[in-house]
Scaffold this active site. Sequence first.
Site, mmCIF file in Angstrom:
data_model
loop_
_atom_site.group_PDB
_atom_site.id
_atom_site.type_symbol
_atom_site.label_atom_id
_atom_site.label_comp_id
_atom_site.label_asym_id
_atom_site.label_seq_id
_atom_site.Cartn_x
_atom_site.Cartn_y
_atom_site.Cartn_z
ATOM 1 N N LYS A 67 2.292 30.615 82.787
ATOM 2 C CA LYS A 67 3.558 30.562 83.522
ATOM 3 C C LYS A 67 3.331 30.840 85.012
ATOM 4 O O LYS A 67 3.881 30.147 85.866
ATOM 5 C CB LYS A 67 4.566 31.599 82.978
ATOM 6 C CG LYS A 67 4.847 31.460 81.495
ATOM 7 C CD LYS A 67 5.845 32.494 81.015
ATOM 8 C CE LYS A 67 5.394 33.928 81.209
ATOM 9 N NZ LYS A 67 4.308 34.371 80.312
ATOM 10 N N ARG A 127 12.825 38.307 78.618
ATOM 11 C CA ARG A 127 11.871 38.448 77.524
ATOM 12 C C ARG A 127 12.530 39.000 76.267
ATOM 13 O O ARG A 127 11.839 39.265 75.293
ATOM 14 C CB ARG A 127 10.780 39.426 77.954
ATOM 15 C CG ARG A 127 9.462 38.769 78.343
ATOM 16 C CD ARG A 127 8.545 39.867 78.798
ATOM 17 N NE ARG A 127 7.154 39.585 78.754
ATOM 18 C CZ ARG A 127 6.455 39.112 79.772
ATOM 19 N NH1 ARG A 127 7.042 38.771 80.898
ATOM 20 N NH2 ARG A 127 5.154 38.960 79.663
ATOM 21 N N ARG A 153 -9.938 36.394 82.111
ATOM 22 C CA ARG A 153 -9.303 36.890 83.350
ATOM 23 C C ARG A 153 -9.655 38.361 83.576
ATOM 24 O O ARG A 153 -9.982 38.755 84.686
ATOM 25 C CB ARG A 153 -7.786 36.714 83.260
ATOM 26 C CG ARG A 153 -7.075 37.255 84.477
ATOM 27 C CD ARG A 153 -5.606 36.928 84.487
ATOM 28 N NE ARG A 153 -4.889 37.674 83.459
ATOM 29 C CZ ARG A 153 -3.582 37.571 83.243
ATOM 30 N NH1 ARG A 153 -2.871 36.745 83.975
ATOM 31 N NH2 ARG A 153 -2.997 38.286 82.313
ATOM 32 N N ARG A 174 -7.786 41.293 83.527
ATOM 33 C CA ARG A 174 -6.914 42.242 84.229
ATOM 34 C C ARG A 174 -6.873 43.549 83.422
ATOM 35 O O ARG A 174 -7.307 43.566 82.274
ATOM 36 C CB ARG A 174 -5.527 41.607 84.321
ATOM 37 C CG ARG A 174 -4.644 42.135 85.410
ATOM 38 C CD ARG A 174 -3.390 41.300 85.548
ATOM 39 N NE ARG A 174 -2.527 41.406 84.386
ATOM 40 C CZ ARG A 174 -1.525 40.565 84.109
ATOM 41 N NH1 ARG A 174 -1.272 39.565 84.918
ATOM 42 N NH2 ARG A 174 -0.784 40.747 83.035
ATOM 43 N N ARG A 176 0.589 42.219 72.922
ATOM 44 C CA ARG A 176 1.516 41.442 73.769
ATOM 45 C C ARG A 176 1.979 40.179 73.031
ATOM 46 O O ARG A 176 3.143 39.785 73.135
ATOM 47 C CB ARG A 176 0.840 41.082 75.095
ATOM 48 C CG ARG A 176 0.848 42.256 76.074
ATOM 49 C CD ARG A 176 -0.250 42.184 77.096
ATOM 50 N NE ARG A 176 -0.161 41.073 78.006
ATOM 51 C CZ ARG A 176 -1.180 40.667 78.773
ATOM 52 N NH1 ARG A 176 -2.339 41.280 78.718
ATOM 53 N NH2 ARG A 176 -1.024 39.659 79.584
HETATM 54 P P1 B4P Z 1 -1.089 33.265 83.832
HETATM 55 O O1 B4P Z 1 -0.514 32.069 84.464
HETATM 56 O O2 B4P Z 1 -1.407 34.434 84.716
HETATM 57 O O3 B4P Z 1 -0.262 33.881 82.586
HETATM 58 P P2 B4P Z 1 1.260 34.292 82.454
HETATM 59 O O4 B4P Z 1 1.846 33.363 81.436
HETATM 60 O O5 B4P Z 1 1.903 34.333 83.803
HETATM 61 O O6 B4P Z 1 1.272 35.759 81.775
HETATM 62 P P3 B4P Z 1 0.747 37.226 82.168
HETATM 63 O O7 B4P Z 1 -0.307 37.591 81.168
HETATM 64 O O8 B4P Z 1 0.307 37.278 83.587
HETATM 65 O O9 B4P Z 1 1.976 38.201 81.816
HETATM 66 P P4 B4P Z 1 3.119 38.933 82.695
HETATM 67 O O10 B4P Z 1 2.624 39.271 84.044
HETATM 68 O O11 B4P Z 1 4.354 38.128 82.613
HETATM 69 O O12 B4P Z 1 -2.384 32.747 83.084
HETATM 70 C C1 B4P Z 1 -3.267 33.611 82.385
HETATM 71 C C2 B4P Z 1 -4.722 33.212 82.586
HETATM 72 O O13 B4P Z 1 -4.946 31.908 82.053
HETATM 73 C C3 B4P Z 1 -5.134 33.154 84.059
HETATM 74 O O14 B4P Z 1 -6.430 33.719 84.182
HETATM 75 C C4 B4P Z 1 -5.159 31.658 84.373
HETATM 76 O O15 B4P Z 1 -6.098 31.321 85.370
HETATM 77 C C5 B4P Z 1 -5.552 31.053 83.031
HETATM 78 N N1 B4P Z 1 -4.980 29.712 82.839
HETATM 79 C C6 B4P Z 1 -3.722 29.287 83.197
HETATM 80 N N2 B4P Z 1 -3.556 27.987 82.858
HETATM 81 C C7 B4P Z 1 -4.730 27.583 82.233
HETATM 82 C C8 B4P Z 1 -5.164 26.351 81.645
HETATM 83 N N3 B4P Z 1 -4.391 25.256 81.589
HETATM 84 N N4 B4P Z 1 -6.413 26.308 81.079
HETATM 85 C C9 B4P Z 1 -7.214 27.415 81.112
HETATM 86 N N5 B4P Z 1 -6.863 28.597 81.677
HETATM 87 C C10 B4P Z 1 -5.629 28.685 82.229
HETATM 88 O O16 B4P Z 1 3.383 40.307 81.856
HETATM 89 C C11 B4P Z 1 2.516 41.463 81.891
HETATM 90 C C12 B4P Z 1 3.238 42.723 81.325
HETATM 91 O O17 B4P Z 1 4.361 43.110 82.201
HETATM 92 C C13 B4P Z 1 3.919 42.588 79.958
HETATM 93 O O18 B4P Z 1 3.003 42.802 78.886
HETATM 94 C C14 B4P Z 1 5.026 43.686 80.023
HETATM 95 O O19 B4P Z 1 4.517 44.986 79.765
HETATM 96 C C15 B4P Z 1 5.491 43.656 81.461
HETATM 97 N N6 B4P Z 1 6.680 42.785 81.676
HETATM 98 C C16 B4P Z 1 6.713 41.635 82.440
HETATM 99 N N7 B4P Z 1 7.948 41.088 82.417
HETATM 100 C C17 B4P Z 1 8.720 41.894 81.625
HETATM 101 C C18 B4P Z 1 10.089 41.834 81.205
HETATM 102 N N8 B4P Z 1 10.907 40.839 81.582
HETATM 103 N N9 B4P Z 1 10.559 42.829 80.386
HETATM 104 C C19 B4P Z 1 9.771 43.823 79.995
HETATM 105 N N10 B4P Z 1 8.461 43.937 80.349
HETATM 106 C C20 B4P Z 1 7.932 42.984 81.157
#
Ligand code: B4P
Length: 188
Positions: free
Chosen positions: A14, A89, A128, A130, A141
């Site tokens: 996302k 969420r 990644r 993190r 998660r």
């Molecule tokens: P990202 O693009 O970073 O993943 P994301 O879906 O944004 O989710 P994220 O894990 O960052 O979760 P969030 O901050 O929302 O991609 C992940 C990895 O995959 C990267 O390394 C990227 O390079 C790679 N990638 C992307 N596309 C690819 C492809 N096509 N092929 C290969 N690799 C690829 O949440 C983190 C925490 O915050 C949660 O657990 C929770 O505790 C809290 N939180 C956030 N929002 C909340 C809410 N609304 N309510 C309650 N808690 C919340």
Amino acid sequence: MLKIVLLGPPGSGKGTQSEKLVAEYGVPQISTGDLLRNAVANGTELGNKAKAAMDAGELVSDDIVVGMIRERLEEPDTENGFILDGFPRSLSQAEALDELLERLGRPLQAVVHVKVDQEEIVARLLERGRADDNEDTIRNRLKVFEDSTAPLVAYYEERGLLSAVSGMGEVDEIYARIKNALPADARG
Ligand code: B4P
């Protein structure tokens, strides 16, 4: 004008896809994950409250997250739209968002559900690396997503807002699928 939610499990890309939408449409990405991580990094009271939940892969409490989103959506740069990444969420967050957007007179245009296989997600996030990307936290998660976030699929389907796209494959291919899923007046 683009007013959308990107819905999908952690690691579905996302954040990655939001960056491309920001570059093309010029509307801000609002990521609750990024807002929370900034609060933790700055050692604010809110960040200290959120940290334990984030480290365990649990959801941070609704009052913290909804309050943060309310403040952010009231900022003037959201007047031409926004990309909500990682919010809502849970059903209660979705209801709070509906109320807020109704008050602001800016209803959602679309919710795009980005779907990725579980083992692909685990592999992406381990790579990644993190702080919350260790295997136990990642699996929790994903479970939290199934329990709390998956019900939003039905919620937005009933409202005629939902489109599902595959988040498997190359970033640019996925971006093309997301653009196709946007309302015709927003495709550009
Ligand atoms: P990202 O693009 O970073 O993943 P994301 O879906 O944004 O989710 P994220 O894990 O960052 O979760 P969030 O901050 O929302 O991609 C992940 C990895 O995959 C990267 O390394 C990227 O390079 C790679 N990638 C992307 N596309 C690819 C492809 N096509 N092929 C290969 N690799 C690829 O949440 C983190 C925490 O915050 C949660 O657990 C929770 O505790 C809290 N939180 C956030 N929002 C909340 C809410 N609304 N309510 C309650 N808690 C919340």
